[in-house]
Design a protein around this motif. Structure first.
Motif, PDB file in Angstrom:
ATOM      1  N   CYS A 181      45.250  23.398  44.195  1.00 52.15           N
ATOM      2  CA  CYS A 181      45.111  24.841  44.366  1.00 52.15           C
ATOM      3  C   CYS A 181      45.657  25.337  45.696  1.00 52.15           C
ATOM      4  N   GLY A 182      46.194  24.477  46.510  1.00 51.45           N
ATOM      5  CA  GLY A 182      46.631  24.866  47.846  1.00 51.45           C
ATOM      6  C   GLY A 182      47.829  25.784  47.881  1.00 51.45           C
ATOM      7  N   VAL A 183      48.642  25.829  46.852  1.00 45.10           N
ATOM      8  CA  VAL A 183      49.867  26.605  46.877  1.00 45.10           C
ATOM      9  C   VAL A 183      49.632  28.055  46.480  1.00 45.10           C
ATOM     10  N   TYR A 184      48.610  28.334  45.743  1.00 45.23           N
ATOM     11  CA  TYR A 184      48.386  29.660  45.197  1.00 45.23           C
ATOM     12  C   TYR A 184      47.323  30.410  45.988  1.00 45.23           C
ATOM     13  N   ASN A 185      47.370  31.724  45.906  1.00 45.39           N
ATOM     14  CA  ASN A 185      46.320  32.548  46.491  1.00 45.39           C
ATOM     15  C   ASN A 185      46.102  33.746  45.593  1.00 45.39           C
ATOM     16  N   PHE A 186      45.101  34.544  45.890  1.00 41.91           N
ATOM     17  CA  PHE A 186      44.736  35.640  45.008  1.00 41.91           C
ATOM     18  C   PHE A 186      45.552  36.909  45.229  1.00 41.91           C
ATOM     19  N   THR A 187      46.370  36.972  46.286  1.00 43.37           N
ATOM     20  CA  THR A 187      47.150  38.173  46.552  1.00 43.37           C
ATOM     21  C   THR A 187      48.473  38.172  45.810  1.00 43.37           C
ATOM     22  N   GLY A 188      48.906  37.031  45.343  1.00 47.24           N
ATOM     23  CA  GLY A 188      50.187  36.951  44.665  1.00 47.24           C
ATOM     24  C   GLY A 188      51.312  36.549  45.587  1.00 47.24           C
ATOM     25  N   ALA A 189      51.060  36.454  46.891  1.00 51.29           N
ATOM     26  CA  ALA A 189      52.106  36.063  47.824  1.00 51.29           C
ATOM     27  C   ALA A 189      52.413  34.585  47.654  1.00 51.29           C
ATOM     28  N   LYS A 190      53.688  34.262  47.619  1.00 49.72           N
ATOM     29  CA  LYS A 190      54.107  32.878  47.539  1.00 49.72           C
ATOM     30  C   LYS A 190      54.093  32.299  48.949  1.00 49.72           C
ATOM     31  N   PRO A 191      53.910  30.996  49.078  1.00 49.80           N
ATOM     32  CA  PRO A 191      53.941  30.403  50.404  1.00 49.80           C
ATOM     33  C   PRO A 191      55.322  30.604  51.036  1.00 49.80           C
ATOM     34  N   ILE A 192      55.326  31.017  52.288  1.00 46.87           N
ATOM     35  CA  ILE A 192      56.597  31.245  52.968  1.00 46.87           C
ATOM     36  C   ILE A 192      56.611  30.453  54.262  1.00 46.87           C
ATOM     37  N   ASN A 193      57.801  30.213  54.736  1.00 46.72           N
ATOM     38  CA  ASN A 193      57.968  29.442  55.964  1.00 46.72           C
ATOM     39  C   ASN A 193      58.059  30.411  57.139  1.00 46.72           C
ATOM     40  N   ALA A 194      56.974  31.126  57.413  1.00 45.67           N
ATOM     41  CA  ALA A 194      56.941  32.075  58.526  1.00 45.67           C
ATOM     42  C   ALA A 194      55.505  32.199  59.014  1.00 45.67           C
ATOM     43  N   LYS A 195      55.388  32.551  60.289  1.00 42.96           N
ATOM     44  CA  LYS A 195      54.067  32.756  60.865  1.00 42.96           C
ATOM     45  C   LYS A 195      53.884  34.181  61.377  1.00 42.96           C
TER      46      LYS A 195
END
Length: 167
Positions: free
Chosen positions: A19-33
Motif C-alpha cells: 500500500c505504500g505507493v498509493y494515497n487517498f488524494t490521487g497524487a502519484k508518487p513523484i520525485n520531488a520534495k
C-alpha cells in the motif's frame, strides 16, 4: 501454531508494503520534495480586485493539503506560474422584458507547470470554470465569495489533477 503466527505476520507485512505507493488524494508518487507557486497576475479585461491573491493562496493550500511537498519561495522542484486571463460576466437566459434571468461568471487561468526532475511533465494550459447566479442579484459580498469558492475549488483541483495526479 508458530507456523500460523509467521504466516499471519508475513501477510500483514506484505499488505502494508503493497500500500505504500498509493494515497487517498490521487497524487502519484513523484520525485520531488518542494513546490513553488508564483503570484498569479490578473491580466483579464474586467478586473475584480484581490482575486489573484485568493487564487494563488488556494492553489498553494490545495497542494500542501493533498501532498507531502514543502512550499518554497524560490528554486522549487515543481513550479506553478501563470495569470488570470479571463473574468467575464455574461447573461445566460432572458426574461420576457429583455432582462437577464440568469448570469454566468466565468474565470479562466493560464497555468505553466514545470517539473525540474521530469521535464516531460511540463505543460502550459488554460483552466476555466463558471458560476451561475440570478440576474436580479449583484455579484458582490457573500455571493461573490461563494462564486469564487466554487470556481477556484474546481480550477485548482483540475490543475492538481493535471500536474500531479495525471488523471
Amino acid at each position: 501454531m508458530k507456523f500460523f503466527r509467521v504466516l499471519f505476520l508475513f501477510i500483514v507485512l506484505f499488505s502494508i508494503n503493497g500500500c505504500g505507493v498509493y494515497n487517498f488524494t490521487g497524487a502519484k508518487p513523484i520525485n520531488a520534495k518542494t513546490f513553488q507557486v508564483n503570484y498569479f497576475q490578473n491580466t483579464a479585461e474586467l478586473v475584480e480586485p484581490g482575486i489573484e491573491r485568493t487564487f494563488t493562496l488556494r492553489l498553494q493550500d490545495l497542494i500542501q493539503n493533498q501532498t507531502n511537498l514543502n512550499l518554497t519561495n524560490s528554486n522549487g522542484e515543481l513550479l506553478y506560474e501563470g495569470e488570470i486571463v479571463e473574468y467575464r460576466i455574461a447573461p445566460m437566459t432572458a426574461t420576457a422584458d429583455q432582462k437577464a434571468a440568469q448570469n454566468r461568471l466565468t474565470i479562466s487561468v493560464m497555468v505553466r507547470f514545470s517539473n525540474k526532475n521530469k521535464e516531460e511533465d511540463n505543460f502550459e494550459k488554460r483552466f476555466s470554470f463558471f458560476y451561475d447566479y440570478s440576474g436580479s442579484s449583484q455579484l458582490v459580498g457573500p455571493q461573490l465569495t461563494d462564486a469564487l469558492d466554487v470556481i477556484f475549488e474546481r480550477i485548482t483541483q483540475d490543475i492538481f489533477n493535471e500536474s500531479l495526479a495525471k488523471w
